[in-house]
Scaffold this active site. Structure first.
Site, mmCIF file in Angstrom:
data_model
loop_
_atom_site.group_PDB
_atom_site.id
_atom_site.type_symbol
_atom_site.label_atom_id
_atom_site.label_comp_id
_atom_site.label_asym_id
_atom_site.label_seq_id
_atom_site.Cartn_x
_atom_site.Cartn_y
_atom_site.Cartn_z
ATOM 1 N N HIS A 20 -6.843 -8.296 -3.390
ATOM 2 C CA HIS A 20 -8.176 -7.710 -3.221
ATOM 3 C C HIS A 20 -8.127 -6.205 -3.385
ATOM 4 C CE1 HIS A 20 -6.178 -7.798 0.722
ATOM 5 N NE2 HIS A 20 -6.719 -6.594 0.862
ATOM 6 N N TYR B 91 0.856 -1.190 0.000
ATOM 7 C CA TYR B 91 0.000 0.000 0.000
ATOM 8 C C TYR B 91 0.891 1.239 0.000
ATOM 9 C CZ TYR B 91 -4.019 -2.947 0.927
ATOM 10 O OH TYR B 91 -5.002 -3.893 0.816
ATOM 11 N N ARG C 124 -2.702 -12.845 2.443
ATOM 12 C CA ARG C 124 -4.085 -12.548 2.083
ATOM 13 C C ARG C 124 -4.188 -12.624 0.555
ATOM 14 N NH1 ARG C 124 -7.823 -8.447 3.658
ATOM 15 N NH2 ARG C 124 -9.016 -10.365 3.516
ATOM 16 N N HIS D 192 -10.132 -2.870 -1.680
ATOM 17 C CA HIS D 192 -11.027 -2.471 -0.580
ATOM 18 C C HIS D 192 -12.017 -1.415 -1.050
ATOM 19 C CE1 HIS D 192 -8.639 -4.142 2.846
ATOM 20 N NE2 HIS D 192 -7.628 -3.973 2.010
ATOM 21 N N TYR E 239 -0.641 -10.327 -0.532
ATOM 22 C CA TYR E 239 0.441 -9.828 0.327
ATOM 23 C C TYR E 239 0.366 -10.500 1.691
ATOM 24 C CZ TYR E 239 -3.172 -6.720 2.270
ATOM 25 O OH TYR E 239 -4.312 -6.227 2.846
HETATM 26 FE FE FE2 Z 1 -5.883 -5.102 2.067
#
Ligand code: FE2
Length: 286
Positions: free
Chosen positions: A215, A157, A212, A217, A191
């Site tokens: 995806h 991120y 995970r 969000h 990630y």
């Molecule tokens: Fe996330």
């Protein structure tokens, strides 16, 4: 309160709280004591195991600082966060399901126009994402607010990127009069959750992996409707059935459809090849 035994100790601890001022606090703590005692009895907890638990929780606390919250990570990886989310977000079938918020939401993401690119120049496979925000009867919801955030093609991120002074891969959109939304981005990547601390050691001991599935969000809100926090998962991702934080819902898995048409690429103002994702969100009226 003397001669307490295996059979009456739990009741004695609960009875000691009758002067508690907050009845809800008394209820929650009473239940916690009941389950904690039952757990200790069920596994026949030994002295070294009790001490290992104390040391583990101490290490979790010491790992926390203003950027790292190891206790939330512990809650997430034990499924406690998802259980709390499920019971607090019960909605009828057909309404977009809630899933975990995660630690990377920022309330002050830039407001963008529909079809704009949130990648902010970061490299990756282009994606055109579009759809509608609808009421359960299929009617469009104009001016619904869509907040979007995601990882880059390496699973990071913007908040985790060094030398990143502006926001990237996040933005705020509003649906048009037909409830429609669209934006350009890049394909997110799976990630790992931070696993260099005590929670990571716990996952290893459990024989679990820390990743995970990829995806995007979303946080959706509109006047007269219940807001929803959710994620859309990339169909085919290798971690869909082993999400480290148990956030995957079947209804939130979407196909990223590969498109090699030069004409389409020009129309959407992306490089070729690219992916398209079509997804309609459904909000529950208040
Ligand atoms: Fe996330």
């Amino acid at each position: 309160m003397r001669n307490l035994s295996e059979t009456n100790l739990t009741d004695a601890v609960i009875a000691a709280m009758t002067q508690a001022k907050d009845p809800r606090f008394e209820e929650v703590m009473g239940s916690l004591v009941k389950h904690l005692h039952a757990f200790i009895q069920e596994v026949n907890l030994t002295e070294p195991e009790w001490m290992a638990g104390i040391q583990f929780l101490t290490a979790v606390g010491k790992k926390c600082d203003d950027k790292r919250q190891e206790f939330i990570l512990l809650s997430d990886t034990l499924g406690a966060t998802t259980m709390k989310d499920i019971i607090n977000n019960r909605r009828p079938p057909g309404v977009t399901e809630y899933t975990i918020l995660g630690p990377f939401y920022q309330p002050d993401a830039p407001e963008l126009l529909l079809s704009e690119d949130i990648a902010n120049g970061l490299p990756g496979e282009p994606v055109v994402m579009k759809g509608c925000v609808l009421a359960p009867d299929g009617s469009p919801i104009p001016n619904a607010k869509l907040e979007v955030w995601q990882s880059d093609s390496s699973g990071f991120y913007d908040l985790q990127m060094e030398n990143m002074n502006s926001s990237a891969l996040r933005g705020v959109f509003h649906t048009d009069v037909k409830g429609g939304y669209s934006f350009r981005t890049i394909k997110p990547a799976p990630y790992p959750i931070p696993h260099d601390g005590p929670v990571g050691q716990m996952l290893t001991a459990m024989g679990r992996q820390p990743y995970r599935p990829a995806h995007i969000h979303f946080m959706l809100s509109a006047e007269g409707y219940q807001p929803v926090t959710t994620e859309l998962f990339v169909a085919g991702d290798p971690y869909l059935d082993s999400d480290a934080v148990f956030g995957v819902r079947e209804s939130l898995i979407v196909s990223f459809v590969r498109n090699e048409s030069e004409e389409d690429a020009q129309q959407f103002n992306v490089s070729n090849p690219f992916y398209t994702v079509d997804y309609d969100f459904v909000l529950q009226p208040l």
